[in-house]
Design a protein around this motif. Structure first.
Motif, PDB file in Angstrom:
ATOM      1  N   VAL A  23     -14.760  -6.567  -0.547  1.00  0.00           N
ATOM      2  CA  VAL A  23     -14.598  -6.698   0.901  1.00  0.00           C
ATOM      3  C   VAL A  23     -13.232  -7.292   1.232  1.00  0.00           C
ATOM      4  O   VAL A  23     -12.513  -6.789   2.111  1.00  0.00           O
ATOM      5  CB  VAL A  23     -15.722  -7.567   1.498  1.00  0.00           C
ATOM      6  N   LEU A  24     -12.839  -8.354   0.530  1.00  0.00           N
ATOM      7  CA  LEU A  24     -11.550  -8.978   0.819  1.00  0.00           C
ATOM      8  C   LEU A  24     -10.384  -8.040   0.515  1.00  0.00           C
ATOM      9  O   LEU A  24      -9.368  -8.044   1.222  1.00  0.00           O
ATOM     10  CB  LEU A  24     -11.396 -10.265   0.014  1.00  0.00           C
ATOM     11  N   LEU A  25     -10.516  -7.224  -0.528  1.00  0.00           N
ATOM     12  CA  LEU A  25      -9.413  -6.359  -0.940  1.00  0.00           C
ATOM     13  C   LEU A  25      -9.367  -5.037  -0.186  1.00  0.00           C
ATOM     14  O   LEU A  25      -8.284  -4.482   0.033  1.00  0.00           O
ATOM     15  CB  LEU A  25      -9.507  -6.081  -2.446  1.00  0.00           C
ATOM     16  N   LEU A  26     -10.523  -4.509   0.212  1.00  0.00           N
ATOM     17  CA  LEU A  26     -10.582  -3.147   0.749  1.00  0.00           C
ATOM     18  C   LEU A  26     -10.943  -3.070   2.224  1.00  0.00           C
ATOM     19  O   LEU A  26     -10.730  -2.026   2.844  1.00  0.00           O
ATOM     20  CB  LEU A  26     -11.588  -2.320  -0.062  1.00  0.00           C
ATOM     21  N   ARG A  27     -11.524  -4.118   2.777  1.00  0.00           N
ATOM     22  CA  ARG A  27     -11.962  -4.075   4.177  1.00  0.00           C
ATOM     23  C   ARG A  27     -10.792  -3.931   5.142  1.00  0.00           C
ATOM     24  O   ARG A  27     -10.850  -3.163   6.104  1.00  0.00           O
ATOM     25  CB  ARG A  27     -12.762  -5.341   4.484  1.00  0.00           C
ATOM     26  N   ARG A  28      -9.692  -4.630   4.891  1.00  0.00           N
ATOM     27  CA  ARG A  28      -8.604  -4.705   5.874  1.00  0.00           C
ATOM     28  C   ARG A  28      -7.225  -4.319   5.344  1.00  0.00           C
ATOM     29  O   ARG A  28      -6.526  -3.543   6.004  1.00  0.00           O
ATOM     30  CB  ARG A  28      -8.570  -6.121   6.455  1.00  0.00           C
ATOM     31  N   PRO A  29      -6.782  -4.840   4.178  1.00  0.00           N
ATOM     32  CA  PRO A  29      -5.394  -4.580   3.754  1.00  0.00           C
ATOM     33  C   PRO A  29      -5.002  -3.108   3.695  1.00  0.00           C
ATOM     34  O   PRO A  29      -3.925  -2.751   4.215  1.00  0.00           O
ATOM     35  CB  PRO A  29      -5.330  -5.248   2.366  1.00  0.00           C
ATOM     36  N   PRO A  30      -5.813  -2.212   3.104  1.00  0.00           N
ATOM     37  CA  PRO A  30      -5.364  -0.810   3.051  1.00  0.00           C
ATOM     38  C   PRO A  30      -5.243  -0.172   4.434  1.00  0.00           C
ATOM     39  O   PRO A  30      -4.340   0.641   4.664  1.00  0.00           O
ATOM     40  CB  PRO A  30      -6.461  -0.119   2.223  1.00  0.00           C
ATOM     41  N   VAL A  31      -6.133  -0.548   5.352  1.00  0.00           N
ATOM     42  CA  VAL A  31      -6.116   0.052   6.689  1.00  0.00           C
ATOM     43  C   VAL A  31      -4.855  -0.362   7.437  1.00  0.00           C
ATOM     44  O   VAL A  31      -4.177   0.466   8.059  1.00  0.00           O
ATOM     45  CB  VAL A  31      -7.367  -0.352   7.485  1.00  0.00           C
ATOM     46  N   VAL A  32      -4.526  -1.638   7.381  1.00  0.00           N
ATOM     47  CA  VAL A  32      -3.320  -2.121   8.064  1.00  0.00           C
ATOM     48  C   VAL A  32      -2.071  -1.504   7.441  1.00  0.00           C
ATOM     49  O   VAL A  32      -1.126  -1.130   8.149  1.00  0.00           O
ATOM     50  CB  VAL A  32      -3.262  -3.661   8.027  1.00  0.00           C
ATOM     51  N   SER A  33      -2.060  -1.363   6.112  1.00  0.00           N
ATOM     52  CA  SER A  33      -0.901  -0.760   5.451  1.00  0.00           C
ATOM     53  C   SER A  33      -0.715   0.689   5.871  1.00  0.00           C
ATOM     54  O   SER A  33       0.413   1.153   6.084  1.00  0.00           O
ATOM     55  CB  SER A  33      -1.068  -0.847   3.927  1.00  0.00           C
ATOM     56  N   LEU A  34      -1.807   1.428   5.999  1.00  0.00           N
ATOM     57  CA  LEU A  34      -1.724   2.824   6.427  1.00  0.00           C
ATOM     58  C   LEU A  34      -1.206   2.951   7.861  1.00  0.00           C
ATOM     59  O   LEU A  34      -0.582   3.951   8.213  1.00  0.00           O
ATOM     60  CB  LEU A  34      -3.096   3.492   6.312  1.00  0.00           C
ATOM     61  N   LEU A  35      -1.476   1.946   8.675  1.00  0.00           N
ATOM     62  CA  LEU A  35      -1.043   1.970  10.070  1.00  0.00           C
ATOM     63  C   LEU A  35       0.245   1.182  10.292  1.00  0.00           C
ATOM     64  O   LEU A  35       0.550   0.779  11.403  1.00  0.00           O
ATOM     65  CB  LEU A  35      -2.149   1.410  10.968  1.00  0.00           C
ATOM     66  N   ARG A  36       0.990   0.969   9.213  1.00  0.00           N
ATOM     67  CA  ARG A  36       2.186   0.138   9.297  1.00  0.00           C
ATOM     68  C   ARG A  36       3.176   0.665  10.327  1.00  0.00           C
ATOM     69  O   ARG A  36       3.720  -0.092  11.127  1.00  0.00           O
ATOM     70  CB  ARG A  36       2.843   0.057   7.912  1.00  0.00           C
TER      71      ARG A  36
END
Length: 433
Positions: free
Chosen positions: A316-329
């Motif tokens: 959850v800590l690794l996949l819930r938020r960081p990848p989504v924000v990076s994709l929407l950079r």
């Protein structure tokens, strides 16, 4: 007896935090993490001094405490920056709320189904409750002199405003999850969500405007000073929360909207005073809640989850938020270091406890929802508490080359001038007017 011990321990920890505040801000711990550790020490798992009701047996008091703390915290977020500064951040905040938040709910629900083997209803409940970025824990990385020195004002403002807004806007996600898990019809859930949000916006705007006009009139006639103004915002938050409960709208969202409206029409002195409220809430008032939470951690139930529970929390800590924000950079106009920082520091805390216990009040739920949810909250408190300072220092080294004389965005109580929005360079994609 138990309450006395809890208050005594929290008071002692508050004294230590006050005396060593600057040093604590510069070491890899946070006040909520210290309170959580002290709660574990005093709880039945170690010393057995604190004897609080177990999480799965009685959590009504935890829900009430989280609700009150969130109300004060989101009010503080709404007043932390000048209104024109907050208004200038509406595009990235709206993108985080409209796109990132629903995706986080779906990702978390999917991880719950895969790692824990729960059904659709339980997975949806877990995903919705763990979605909002917690304003209390987020404030530990966005406020204080070290954060103001190291981090750009834009990053701190976006994270703060997102955490304040998504606490209330997570309620529709929770209601949809309740419909998937229980007897509530989906149509009824959508209608209730519409009323919750629309009613909260109207109520918050009205009470915030009235409160701001009242305080402005008092200031014009010399009837108020910073002391009463500071208390007034807390009372206004509780009043809005109470009225929201009486008319059955989203009280947390109503408080946040109330704070924004109050910020827009008031004199400005109370916003500066409210920065002190924010510091007090996130450094001292939060301590009893995390101390109590540490004392009631369901260790036996966590053990029963086995490695699947720990895997779920880490995922959850690794996949819930960081990848989504990076994709929407690029849509968010973020440099890569900013995207990494904003993606990682989306902590899960008081707001998750609020929604987990709310779900338990709405319908009988699988105990794994509370057990797994509380595990993620505890892990997030520890991990984000330990990485806040190193992450901030690493960000400064990567994003701001050695020898740069630019500051991190100015004081929280600033007037919204250039220092509030200063970026690392004029050519940065993160520089937004």
């Amino acid at each position: 007896m138990t309450v006395d011990i809890l208050l005594t321990a929290a008071g002692a920890l508050a004294l230590v935090a006050a005396a060593w505040s600057e040093r604590i801000r510069r070491i890899p711990v946070s006040e909520p993490l210290l309170a959580l550790a002290l709660g574990v020490l005093l709880g039945p798992a170690v010393l057995g001094v604190l004897d609080l009701p177990e999480l799965l047996e009685d959590h009504a008091w935890l829900h009430t405490a989280a609700r009150l703390l969130l109300a004060v915290s989101v009010m503080s977020v709404a007043l932390r920056y000048p209104f024109r500064t907050a208004r200038g951040r509406w595009r990235p905040v709206l993108l985080l709320l409209a796109v990132v938040m629903p995706v986080m709910a779906v990702v978390t629900a999917g991880l719950a189904a895969l790692a824990l083997g729960v059904g659709l209803g339980a997975a949806a409940l877990i995903g919705a409750a763990l979605t909002p970025t917690d304003p209390v824990l987020a404030s530990t990385v966005t406020t204080g002199e070290p954060a103001e020195q190291d981090l750009p004002g834009r990053d701190r403002q976006v994270l703060s405003l997102e955490s304040g807004a998504n606490d209330g806007l997570a309620l529709p996600l929770v209601l949809v999850a309740v419909a998937l898990a229980g007897p509530l019809a989906m149509g009824d859930a959508l209608l209730e969500s519409l009323w919750d949000v629309a009613g909260a916006v109207l109520l918050g705007a009205l009470l915030g405007w009235l409160g701001g006009q009242a305080l402005r009139a008092g200031a014009d006639h010399g009837a108020t000073d910073p002391g009463p103004e500071l208390v007034f915002t807390v009372v206004l938050a509780f009043a809005t929360l109470g009225v929201g409960g009486l008319i059955h709208v989203d009280g947390i969202l109503a408080v946040f909207i109330c704070g924004l409206a109050f910020n827009a029409v008031s004199t400005g002195r109370e916003r500066s005073a409210d920065v002190r409220i924010d510091e007090a809430v996130n450094r001292f008032v939060v301590l009893p809640l995390f101390l109590a939470f540490g004392a009631i951690l369901p260790w036996a139930e966590w053990h029963a989850l086995g490695w699947a529970g720990l895997l779920f929390a880490v995922a959850v800590l690794l996949l819930r938020r960081p990848p989504v924000v990076s994709l929407l950079r690029r849509p968010l106009h973020l440099d890569r270091p900013d995207a990494v920082y904003l993606g990682w520091f989306g902590p899960i805390g008081v707001s998750a406890l609020f929604y987990l216990t709310l779900e338990s009040e709405r319908l009988p739920i699988d105990p794994v929802v509370l057990v797994a949810g509380s595990l993620v909250v505890a892990v997030s408190t520890v991990v984000h508490g330990l990485t806040a300072t190193p992450g901030r220092v690493l960000y400064r080294k990567v994003a701001r080359p050695k020898g740069s004389d630019e500051d991190g965005g100015g004081k929280e109580g600033g007037d919204g001038g250039p220092d509030d929005d200063r970026q690392r360079s004029a050519s940065s994609p993160g520089a937004e007017g």
